[in-house]
Structure formats: C-alpha cells, structure tokens
Design an enzyme around this catalytic site. Structure first.
Site, mmCIF file in Angstrom:
data_model
loop_
_atom_site.group_PDB
_atom_site.id
_atom_site.type_symbol
_atom_site.label_atom_id
_atom_site.label_comp_id
_atom_site.label_asym_id
_atom_site.label_seq_id
_atom_site.Cartn_x
_atom_site.Cartn_y
_atom_site.Cartn_z
ATOM 1 C CB SER A 140 6.171 16.638 -4.351
ATOM 2 O OG SER A 140 4.951 17.557 -3.892
ATOM 3 C CE1 TYR A 153 3.373 12.113 -5.374
ATOM 4 C CE2 TYR A 153 2.801 14.186 -4.012
ATOM 5 C CZ TYR A 153 3.211 13.676 -5.258
ATOM 6 O OH TYR A 153 3.900 14.415 -6.100
#
Ligand SMILES: NC(=O)c1ccc[n+]([C@@H]2O[C@H](COP(=O)([O-])OP(=O)(O)OC[C@H]3O[C@@H](n4cnc5c(N)ncnc54)[C@H](OP(=O)(O)O)[C@@H]3O)[C@@H](O)[C@H]2O)c1
Length: 271
Positions: A140, A153
C-alpha cells in the site's frame, strides 16, 4: 481450451483487487487457483472467469489466519505448475491503536504479514529450481506514509515492501521476479471490511480495482519492481531511493555512538 502459460495463484480473489488480477491473468493465458474464505463469492468469480476466459480455475476455500488452511495453500504452491503468486489478501484493522481489538490486530498480522511471508517461502524453491516465476506482493502507499489510525496496517505494509525489496536483491541474479505494488485508495470492500463506515480519503483519490490491476501489470511488463500506481512523477521515487541509499551508506560508516549522544554522556547526562 488454448495453451496454458501455467498457474497463477491469487489470494483474496473473492472481491476487489484480487478479482481484477484473476480476470487479467486468465486473459493473459494462465490457469488460476483462487484463494479466500467466502465460498459463494469465490465460486461465482471462478465460474465466470472459467467461462469468459476459457481457462481452468480451481478454488481453495481457506482462512489464511488458520494454520491448517495456510498449510493446505502452501502445499498447493509447492506444485511445479505454479508460475505466478499474487499475495493480495489483506485487511486494515483501522482505527485508534488503543481502540482496535487485539483480535483484529492479530488477524491483520496473520494475513498481511505471516501468510504473505509463508506463501512466498512456499513457492520459492520451485521457482528457483525452474529459474522462473513471479511473486506480486500487494502492499500500500501507506508503506511509505505512516498515518494515525492505521498503525498496524502501515507497519504491516512497510513489512511487505521491505520483505519484497530484500528478496529482489537476493534473487537479482535469478529468473525469479518479485514485485511490490503500493496502491493508493482503491474502490473495493476494503474500508468496510476494516471497520470503517466512511473511507478516510476524498472520492477523487480513488481508482477502480480494474485500473489498479491494469497499471500494476503494465508496470510488471516494464520491469518496474516497486509500483506506485498513482504516482505521476516517478523522479520523486528516485529521489526517495537516493536518500535511502545515502542513509544506508552513512549507517555503514561507524559503529560508534553519534557525537550528539556521546557529548551528552561525557557531560554527565541530562541536568
Ligand atoms: N482498497 C484500497 O484502498 C487498498 C489500498 C492499498 C492496498 N490495498 C490492499 O489490497 C489488497 C486487497 O484488498 P481490496 O482492496 O481488494 O479489499 P477487499 O475487497 O476487502 O478484498 C480483500 C480480500 O482478502 C481476502 N481475505 C481477507 N481476510 C482473509 C483471510 N483470513 N483468509 C483468506 N482471505 C482473506 C478477502 O476474502 P474473504 O473475505 O472471502 O476471505 C478478499 O478477497 C489488500 O492487501 C489491501 O491491503 C487496498
């Protein structure tokens, strides 16, 4: 059925980015093994792609947070028909660190970090023996953009980036390719599945899962091993990399404490 280029395994292929990869890899001539927990969704995707792309599509219903399920997927990956592994399954467990449940963080680490690592390890011996194969790891943009309410995350995706980059160095002289993909916001079920009622980004920052998979596969075709699909000016990444290399070199200059610390210790510590 036309000639198969081999088998592509896509994890998290029951929705979003995983579906888009599965469609494109089938269109490129790969048979598929699709992995996820939701059997109805996975079966629907498999049936549709099997018909439209005229390819063999296998499904593996597996919860990658469960060791026995993970071991079943690892066993399938050790088969010598595998040509591509797309480690795409992932979740966010987003929210303030003190409020996210321990279970959600545990699942995040098991999926985003542990299963991605173990599935890559499982596929490598065969790839190295055949001197051919591709691992695509979906990270990401948050891997290089730590944010509040995304600590677990962001940490997990920084792991995916560093894991992939270390492997790229290790495998540089082989025919095995490892690509890290760092998407920005993509319109999928991700934010909902990560416990958010609304996405924390404006709508104009989102691309579709189809656009993402097309861009990342175009990057792969061009030999781009770290793909930032929405980055228009690639020189920014080159500058970032140059700073990282300069920092690495500086860190290899001395094992002694930096002067700013030793001066303080010599002066007798804080007053
Ligand atoms: N959407 C974004 O804005 C965005 C941005 C950057 C990176 N990413 C990354 O892109 C990847 C795909 O996400 P997405 O956006 O396509 O979200 P998504 O639509 O929620 O898809 C997530 C996929 O992961 C699978 N999965 C989740 N937990 C699993 C488990 N325990 N075992 C097996 N499979 C599991 C889900 O399948 P089941 O629920 O059926 O198991 C689903 O197929 C993730 O790694 C995510 O971190 C997304």
């Amino acid at each position: 059925m036309s000639y198969s280029k081999g088998v592509a395994v896509v994890t998290g292929a029951s929705s979003g980015i995983g579906v888009a990869y599965a469609e494109r890899l089938a269109a490129r001539g790969y048979d598929l093994v699709l992995v996820a927990r939701r059997e109805d969704r996975l079966r629907e995707v498999a049936d549709r792609i099997g018909k439209t792309a005229d390819r063999k599509v296998e499904i593996l219903i597996a919860d990658l947070a469960q060791t026995s399920d993970l071991e079943r997927v690892e066993a399938r990956l050790s088969n010598d028909d595998i040509q591509i592994l797309v480690n795409n399954a992932g979740l966010g467990a987003l929210g303030p660190a003190a409020k996210v449940s321990a279970d959600a963080l545990d699942r995040l680490i098991k999926i985003n970090v542990q299963s991605l690592t173990r599935l890559t390890r499982a596929v490598l011996p065969g790839f190295l023996a055949r001197n051919s194969g591709i691992v695509v790891n979906i990270a990401s943009m948050i891997a290089v953009m730590p944010t509040p309410s995304g600590a677990g995350y962001s940490g997990s995706k920084a792991y995916v980036l560093n894991f992939s980059r270390s492997l790229q160095m290790e495998l540089a002289k082989t025919g095995v390719i490892v690509q890290a993909v760092l998407p920005g916001p993509v319109r999928t079920e991700f934010f909902e599945a990560s416990g958010m009622t609304a996405a924390p980004f404006p709508d104009e920052l989102f691309m579709s899962a189809d656009q993402l998979a097309d861009a990342a596969l175009a990057a792969l075709d061009q030999g781009e091993l770290v793909c930032l699909p929405s980055l228009q000016d690639l020189s920014l990444w080159d500058t970032y990399e140059a700073a990282r290399v300069a920092l690495s070199r500086a860190l290899m200059q001395s094992g002694q404490p930096a002067r700013r610390y030793s001066a303080m210790v010599d002066a007798g510590g804080p007053r």
